[in-house]
Every structure is written in C-alpha cells, then in structure tokens.
Design a protein around this motif. Structure first.
Motif, short mmCIF file in Angstrom:
data_model
loop_
_atom_site.label_atom_id
_atom_site.label_comp_id
_atom_site.label_asym_id
_atom_site.label_seq_id
_atom_site.Cartn_x
_atom_site.Cartn_y
_atom_site.Cartn_z
N LEU A 162 -6.09 8.70 -4.36
CA LEU A 162 -5.14 7.77 -3.75
C LEU A 162 -5.55 7.53 -2.29
O LEU A 162 -6.51 8.10 -1.80
N ASP A 163 -4.79 6.68 -1.61
CA ASP A 163 -5.12 6.30 -0.24
C ASP A 163 -5.25 7.52 0.67
O ASP A 163 -4.30 8.29 0.86
N LYS A 164 -6.44 7.71 1.23
CA LYS A 164 -6.72 8.89 2.05
C LYS A 164 -5.86 8.94 3.30
O LYS A 164 -5.42 10.01 3.72
N GLN A 165 -5.64 7.78 3.92
CA GLN A 165 -4.85 7.76 5.15
C GLN A 165 -3.40 8.15 4.87
O GLN A 165 -2.76 8.83 5.67
N GLU A 166 -2.89 7.72 3.73
CA GLU A 166 -1.52 8.08 3.36
C GLU A 166 -1.40 9.58 3.15
O GLU A 166 -0.39 10.20 3.51
N ILE A 167 -2.44 10.18 2.56
CA ILE A 167 -2.44 11.64 2.35
C ILE A 167 -2.47 12.35 3.71
O ILE A 167 -1.76 13.34 3.92
N ASN A 169 -1.36 11.18 6.54
CA ASN A 169 -0.05 10.99 7.17
C ASN A 169 0.97 11.96 6.58
O ASN A 169 1.79 12.54 7.30
N LEU A 170 0.91 12.12 5.25
CA LEU A 170 1.85 13.00 4.56
C LEU A 170 1.66 14.45 5.03
O LEU A 170 2.64 15.15 5.31
N LYS A 171 0.41 14.87 5.12
CA LYS A 171 0.11 16.24 5.56
C LYS A 171 0.55 16.46 7.01
O LYS A 171 1.04 17.54 7.36
N ASP A 172 0.37 15.44 7.82
CA ASP A 172 0.74 15.55 9.23
C ASP A 172 2.24 15.78 9.38
O ASP A 172 2.68 16.63 10.17
N VAL A 173 3.03 15.03 8.60
CA VAL A 173 4.49 15.18 8.65
C VAL A 173 4.90 16.58 8.20
O VAL A 173 5.71 17.25 8.86
N GLN A 174 4.34 17.05 7.08
CA GLN A 174 4.70 18.37 6.55
C GLN A 174 4.29 19.48 7.51
O GLN A 174 5.03 20.46 7.69
N GLY A 211 0.81 -1.22 0.00
CA GLY A 211 0.00 0.00 0.00
C GLY A 211 0.84 1.26 0.00
O GLY A 211 0.72 2.11 -0.90
N PRO A 212 1.73 1.42 0.98
CA PRO A 212 2.59 2.61 1.02
C PRO A 212 3.52 2.71 -0.20
O PRO A 212 3.80 3.81 -0.68
N ILE A 213 3.98 1.55 -0.68
CA ILE A 213 4.87 1.56 -1.85
C ILE A 213 4.13 2.04 -3.09
O ILE A 213 4.62 2.89 -3.85
N ASN A 214 2.92 1.51 -3.29
CA ASN A 214 2.11 1.93 -4.44
C ASN A 214 1.76 3.42 -4.35
O ASN A 214 1.75 4.13 -5.35
N PHE A 215 1.45 3.86 -3.13
CA PHE A 215 1.12 5.27 -2.93
C PHE A 215 2.31 6.15 -3.28
O PHE A 215 2.16 7.17 -3.98
#
Length: 228
Positions: free
Chosen positions: A191-196, A198-203, A26-30
């Motif tokens: 794309l995967d909503k949770q990955e988005i 997570n990405l926003k949280d880090v930034q 999942g994370p790799i595809n994202f």
C-alpha cells in the motif's frame, strides 16, 4: 501555435484533476484497504488468543512462545469438560457442603459400596463427570486450519511475533503473560508507503505499538487486543 497551447493547457488541466483526485481518494483507498487487512489480522489474533488461553489450562497457567507447540496443542490435545447433574441446596451449603466435598463423599461410596453418607447428605442425584473433548471441536469451527495461525494475513508468509513472560509478583504469586504482534509494514505491504509512514508517526507519538497486537508482556491486560 494557439492549438498547441490549448492542447498543453488541456493536458495540464487533466493532470491537475488527476492530482486532486489522488490527493482525495488516495487516503480513502488506503484506509479502506487497511480496514480490510486489519479485519483479517484481528480475526487470526483472536484465534491465537483462544488457543493460548486454553493451552494454559493444561500447562499450569503458562503460555507458549512457540507456534509448533500451540498448533500441536490445537490439533492433538483434549480439554476437560465437566458434565453436571444436580445442584447443592441452600441447606446443604449452610451445613458446610461444597461441590468438592460432595464428590469426595460420592467417590468414597463408589469405592466402598457404602452409600450411607450419600443418602445422609441427599446426594443421590448429584453427579459431576469429566469428559475430554478435542480442542479442535471445542473452541474452533469445523474446518479450522490450525497451521495457518502462525502466518500474518497479507504478510507474504511472514509469521506473528509471539513472546511470553514467566515472572513472580511481590506477593510470591506466579505471573504468566503473553503477547502476539503484527507490524504495519508486514500486513500493509504494497500500500501507499507515505501513508504507512504517517500512520507509524502518529502511533509512535502516542506511545503505541505500530501495528496490531494481543496481550502484553509488559503490562497485564488479560490478553486484550490493542484495537479493543
């Protein structure tokens, strides 16, 4: 009963394998999809930056916050291109001659028909002619679609957010800034909503913009992209 138990056990095993596979892939595809989309967004941001940098050369250093104006500039305007022949020698420079002064001497001679000063300074082969070349033929490849600049790739028709700032420094010098933004939610949509998330949280924790952008109206950065 045993057969039913074995079937249930097998299905559970398949489900567990599927869950494990998704947790890994999942994370790799994202990330792979994210890279492909960002490549397209970055390419368009670079095109916008090129257009803005040339736009300001004909507008007293100012940028535009309107895509209609920027696109019209790219499609219909021309840029000055100086054709140079001859160079000033070290001796001419030491004697106080500059390119501006040299052209003043040459232009005066053309108007009066008297070339004594031209010969005195040895400027017979010195020429500076300005040609006007279409923007489309200067900074973009053949077939470039200027109308597409406003749209964020993979954004379903959404447009970039473009802002400018016209200010004055403490020294009194004018300060002109621009920025163009594309948020994660727009070009990563689907794309995967949770990955988005997570990405926003880090930034956000790093104090960075959640998306791709070029330039800044808060801090002068010479039009740099936040991926550079």
């Amino acid at each position: 009963m045993k057969t039913v138990f074995n079937i249930v056990l097998a299905l559970c095993a398949v489900g567990l394998v599927y869950i494990c596979y998704n947790s890994i892939m999942g994370p790799i595809n994202f990330e792979n999809a994210k890279k492909d989309r960002e490549k397209a967004v970055i390419a368009r941001l670079i095109d916008i930056r090129k257009a803005q940098q040339e736009y300001r050369t004909l507008h007293h250093g100012m940028y535009t916050d309107k895509f209609d104006s920027l696109i019209d500039f790219v499609k219909n305007q021309k840029l000055p291109f100086v054709m140079k022949m001859g160079q000033l020698t070290d001796k001419q420079l030491e004697d106080g001659l500059t390119e501006k002064k040299a052209m003043s001497i040459i232009n005066k001679a053309k108007k009066t028909g008297k070339y004594d000063e031209v010969k005195k300074w040895g400027l017979e082969d010195f020429k500076r002619d300005t040609m006007w070349v279409a923007v489309m033929d200067t900074i973009f490849p053949k077939g470039f679609n200027a109308d597409s600049m406003r749209y964020i790739p993979y954004g379903g028709g959404a447009q970039f957010e473009m802002n400018v700032k016209n200010d004055t420094a403490k020294s009194g010098a004018p300060v002109f800034l621009f920025e163009v933004k594309a948020p994660y939610e727009t070009y990563l949509g689907g794309l995967d909503k949770q990955e988005i998330i997570n990405l926003k949280d880090v930034q956000s924790k790093l104090g960075r913009y959640c998306g791709l952008m070029v330039g800044s109206i808060d801090t002068p950065n010479n039009g740099a992209g936040n991926w550079e």
